[in-house]
Scaffold this motif. Structure first.
Motif, PDB file in Angstrom:
ATOM      1  N   ASN A 166     -14.237   2.318  -1.211  1.00  0.00           N
ATOM      2  CA  ASN A 166     -13.211   2.845  -0.311  1.00  0.00           C
ATOM      3  C   ASN A 166     -13.821   3.503   0.924  1.00  0.00           C
ATOM      4  OD1 ASN A 166     -10.265   2.747  -1.542  1.00  0.00           O
ATOM      5  ND2 ASN A 166     -11.674   3.071  -3.244  1.00  0.00           N
ATOM      6  N   PRO A 219      -7.011   4.111   1.525  1.00  0.00           N
ATOM      7  CA  PRO A 219      -8.260   4.377   0.799  1.00  0.00           C
ATOM      8  C   PRO A 219      -8.574   5.851   0.663  1.00  0.00           C
ATOM      9  CG  PRO A 219      -8.715   3.445   2.958  1.00  0.00           C
ATOM     10  CD  PRO A 219      -7.252   3.318   2.734  1.00  0.00           C
ATOM     11  N   SER A 220      -8.086   6.686   1.592  1.00  0.00           N
ATOM     12  CA  SER A 220      -8.306   8.132   1.457  1.00  0.00           C
ATOM     13  C   SER A 220      -7.566   8.681   0.237  1.00  0.00           C
ATOM     14  CB  SER A 220      -7.846   8.851   2.727  1.00  0.00           C
ATOM     15  OG  SER A 220      -8.534   8.359   3.867  1.00  0.00           O
ATOM     16  N   TYR A 277     -18.443  -4.152   0.743  1.00  0.00           N
ATOM     17  CA  TYR A 277     -17.121  -4.269   0.133  1.00  0.00           C
ATOM     18  C   TYR A 277     -17.105  -5.395  -0.896  1.00  0.00           C
ATOM     19  CZ  TYR A 277     -12.186  -5.521  -0.220  1.00  0.00           C
ATOM     20  OH  TYR A 277     -10.950  -5.847  -0.683  1.00  0.00           O
ATOM     21  N   GLN A 287     -14.356   0.742   3.145  1.00  0.00           N
ATOM     22  CA  GLN A 287     -13.054   0.337   3.665  1.00  0.00           C
ATOM     23  C   GLN A 287     -12.598   1.255   4.807  1.00  0.00           C
ATOM     24  OE1 GLN A 287     -10.245  -0.102   0.522  1.00  0.00           O
ATOM     25  NE2 GLN A 287      -8.528  -0.578   1.852  1.00  0.00           N
ATOM     26  N   TRP A 298       0.819  -1.208   0.000  1.00  0.00           N
ATOM     27  CA  TRP A 298       0.000   0.000   0.000  1.00  0.00           C
ATOM     28  C   TRP A 298       0.859   1.267   0.000  1.00  0.00           C
ATOM     29  CZ3 TRP A 298      -4.351  -1.370   4.061  1.00  0.00           C
ATOM     30  CH2 TRP A 298      -5.275  -2.201   3.444  1.00  0.00           C
ATOM     31  N   ASN A 305     -14.578  -2.353  -8.922  1.00  0.00           N
ATOM     32  CA  ASN A 305     -13.266  -1.762  -8.725  1.00  0.00           C
ATOM     33  C   ASN A 305     -12.245  -2.342  -9.690  1.00  0.00           C
ATOM     34  OD1 ASN A 305     -11.524   0.002  -7.337  1.00  0.00           O
ATOM     35  ND2 ASN A 305     -10.805  -1.628  -6.018  1.00  0.00           N
ATOM     36  N   GLN A 308      -4.240   1.627   6.880  1.00  0.00           N
ATOM     37  CA  GLN A 308      -5.463   1.117   6.282  1.00  0.00           C
ATOM     38  C   GLN A 308      -6.539   2.184   6.169  1.00  0.00           C
ATOM     39  OE1 GLN A 308      -6.817  -2.538   7.977  1.00  0.00           O
ATOM     40  NE2 GLN A 308      -4.812  -3.511   7.902  1.00  0.00           N
ATOM     41  N   SER A 363     -16.241   2.534  -7.015  1.00  0.00           N
ATOM     42  CA  SER A 363     -14.940   2.358  -6.362  1.00  0.00           C
ATOM     43  C   SER A 363     -14.772   3.333  -5.198  1.00  0.00           C
ATOM     44  CB  SER A 363     -13.814   2.557  -7.379  1.00  0.00           C
ATOM     45  OG  SER A 363     -13.892   1.601  -8.425  1.00  0.00           O
ATOM     46  N   GLU A 410      -6.754   6.874  -2.243  1.00  0.00           N
ATOM     47  CA  GLU A 410      -7.418   6.234  -3.391  1.00  0.00           C
ATOM     48  C   GLU A 410      -8.633   7.034  -3.842  1.00  0.00           C
ATOM     49  OE1 GLU A 410      -8.151   2.941  -6.134  1.00  0.00           O
ATOM     50  OE2 GLU A 410      -6.414   3.687  -5.043  1.00  0.00           O
ATOM     51  N   ILE A 411      -9.413   7.544  -2.925  1.00  0.00           N
ATOM     52  CA  ILE A 411     -10.594   8.340  -3.284  1.00  0.00           C
ATOM     53  C   ILE A 411     -10.182   9.596  -4.044  1.00  0.00           C
ATOM     54  CG2 ILE A 411     -12.469   9.733  -2.334  1.00  0.00           C
ATOM     55  CD1 ILE A 411     -12.763   7.675  -0.112  1.00  0.00           C
TER      56      ILE A 411
END
Length: 578
Positions: free
Chosen positions: A144, A166-167, A267, A147, A89, A274, A162, A140, A169-170
């Protein structure tokens, strides 16, 4: 030596002649330069060689990034002690931040320079592609959000990475969707090499995100197929490797099981969107990369752009809707048994029987459509089209997933017991699936290379248009229920008249393409949302061994899902151009 000298400089041995003539107004053209080809005598020759060199070096950049990321993801799978999911990640977050910096620079800097976008590719970024990017990108983002919510509940025992991942990713999805929606047709004419490297870095990042998503999804599927065969403690260890499918035997437990279950179910439900999102983004970004520095002449631009209208089709939507309804019923029955207990033999027979009935119908439709293409008088479109070339490559490449799995199944069945009822159904399914993929590819590829049909402007057509305008004026008045029924009847008769007005070839192509669109949609839904009989029937798994068959399915299943989704786009284009 002065510019008026009559002596000629010896041309570079790497340079090749160019048949295309340059535009007359050269003041707005930014020709590419590269230090390896600075001695070419012709500006056009130097531009062509510099373009090839820029594509080569940007491709090498993407290749190295993909190999580095693949090594990280593979190490996480086979040696999760040394390389953890958090390490992967962090690497992907660094890549996404670099991609965001380039996209923002392109939006605010490169695209706003004078004469930056002189040409736009009309074939690139069609409505269905941009709509798919927007739709799958929205799902998607929602994934997130689930998530982040799940990780926020477990902050007492989870790493903060974690929530950060995802933050980022958004933000990455939002900016990338905006970029692809507004700039998918650009043929950028400035900062060529920097733009190519930025595009290739973004493609490599999306490929790595897809690889990580597919790896997590296939591991989850394999674990679910083994839960009824393996011991509970082994299943708990396996589930621990997936961040959202943890077993309650682990030390990190959710304090509120209801909220956690909502996040987990959401999810799993949104996960397939996704994976499709990353692949679609890669295809759009590749077309933009091919269009960097491209100059389009006026005869390349189509004068008439066909639009999607549901007219001239009756039987295709009826048969396709029937296939979808029956397919969803079969899928629900299969999923209910697969989630509650091991699927029974009767469920497998029902599942494969549905495919055995549907696949021949699709193959026959594709063959008939190919024959009609051969009988048509439409000319072939031989102009350069990066979008169409990519569509052909993706169709041929993605079909290898299902074809490869089918051949492995055929060998396993023939070598064991082909006379058994279930085995004979799987054998028939595998053979028909190979034939259906081949015939559909031929039909789509041949249709994509045909020029659009000319719009009918006959007097009868003009009369129909006037009648429709009169009907619209009449609709504006307040009508009673009886008059409303009469209007519905008139609209139906008008639709049937437009259907009979088309030639039989165009009607057949529209019916076939619309039917195949709906069939591919249902064949995308079933494996995407959980129907994986290749994992659960046990035949190939017992023949090849668990690890070997898991690797084969891990390669073929995601490609098969993407093939169905990409076929829908090609078939819609055939429907529109017919």
């Amino acid at each position: 030596m002065s510019g008026n000298s009559t002596s000629r400089q010896k041309p570079c041995r790497h340079c090749k002649s160019i048949s295309a003539s340059a535009p007359t107004d050269t003041s707005t053209i930014h020709y590419e330069k590269f230090w390896l080809y600075r001695h070419c005598s012709s500006v056009q020759q130097r531009d062509r060689q510099a373009q090839k060199a820029g594509q080569l070096f940007s491709g090498l950049l993407a290749m190295n990034v993909v190999f580095l990321g693949s090594a990280f993801i593979s190490s996480m799978i086979f040696n999760h002690v040394a390389i953890t999911l958090a390490d992967v990640w962090i690497l992907l977050s660094i890549l996404k931040v670099l991609c965001l910096c380039w996209i923002i620079y392109y939006l605010l800097g490169t695209s706003r320079q004078p004469h930056a976008v002189l040409y736009r590719d009309s074939h690139a970024g069609p409505t269905w592609i941009r709509g798919s990017v927007l739709l799958f990108g929205s799902f998607s983002i929602l994934l997130n959000v689930f998530q982040i919510g799940y990780s926020a509940i477990l902050t007492h025992c989870e790493s903060s990475v974690q929530i950060v991942f995802p933050s980022i990713e958004i933000i990455f999805i939002c900016i990338q969707v905006f970029f692809l929606w507004h700039h998918s047709k650009d043929c950028i004419q400035v900062q060529h090499n920097f733009t190519r490297c930025g595009l290739m870095l973004t493609i490599a990042t999306n490929l790595l995100l897809w690889l990580l998503a597919v790896t997590n999804d296939t591991i989850h599927t394999a674990i679910e197929s083994q839960l009824h065969e393996l011991e509970p403690q082994f299943a708990g260890k396996a589930l621990f490797s997936h961040p959202y499918l943890r077993n309650e035997t682990t030390s990190c437990k959710c304090p509120n099981t209801t909220i956690c279950e909502v996040f987990q179910k959401g999810y799993i439900l949104l996960y397939p969107f996704n994976t499709e999102y990353y692949l679609i983004c890669c295809s759009v970004l590749y077309v933009i990369w091919k269009n960097v520095g491209r100059r389009i002449s006026h005869h390349h631009v189509p004068h008439i752009k066909p639009k999607f209208k549901i007219e001239g089709v009756i039987f295709g939507p009826l048969l396709g809707t029937t296939a979808i309804i029956i397919g969803i019923c079969v899928f629900m029955i299969y999923q209910i048994q697969a989630t509650s207990s091991a699927p029974s033999r009767q469920v497998f027979i029902m599942y494969y029987s549905y495919y055995i009935v549907l696949l021949p119908l699709m193959s026959v439709g594709a063959v008939i459509g190919t024959i009609i293409h051969a009988l048509e008088k439409r000319e072939l479109d031989t102009l350069k089209n990066p979008t169409r070339s990519l569509d052909v490559i993706l169709l041929m490449g993605a079909a290898l997933g299902q074809i490869g799995m089918s051949y492995f199944s055929i060998v396993a069945i023939v070598a064991t017991d082909p006379s058994d009822l279930l085995n004979s159904l799987i054998l028939s399914y595998s053979v028909l699936l190979i034939f259906q993929n081949i015939t559909q590819n031929v039909f789509i590829i041949d249709g994509l290379h045909r020029q659009p049909s000319h719009t009918d402007t006959s007097p009868s057509k003009e009369k129909d248009i006037k009648e429709e305008q009169n009907h619209e004026a009449y609709d504006q008045r307040q009508v009673s229920m009886l008059e409303l029924g009469q209007e519905i009847q008139k609209v139906s008769l008008s639709y049937l008249h437009s259907y009979s007005h088309l030639s039989w070839k165009r009607r057949a192509l529209r019916e076939i393409s619309f039917f195949l669109v709906l069939c591919n949609i249902v064949l995308w839904i079933m494996p995407t949302f959980g129907a994986h009989p290749a994992f659960e029937n046990g035949l190939e798994k017992s023949f090849y061994g668990y690890s070997t068959w898991f690797t084969i399915v891990n390669f073929g299943l995601p490609l098969g899902v993407f093939y169905r989704m990409h076929s829908v786009g090609g078939l819609l284009e055939i429907y529109v151009t017919a």
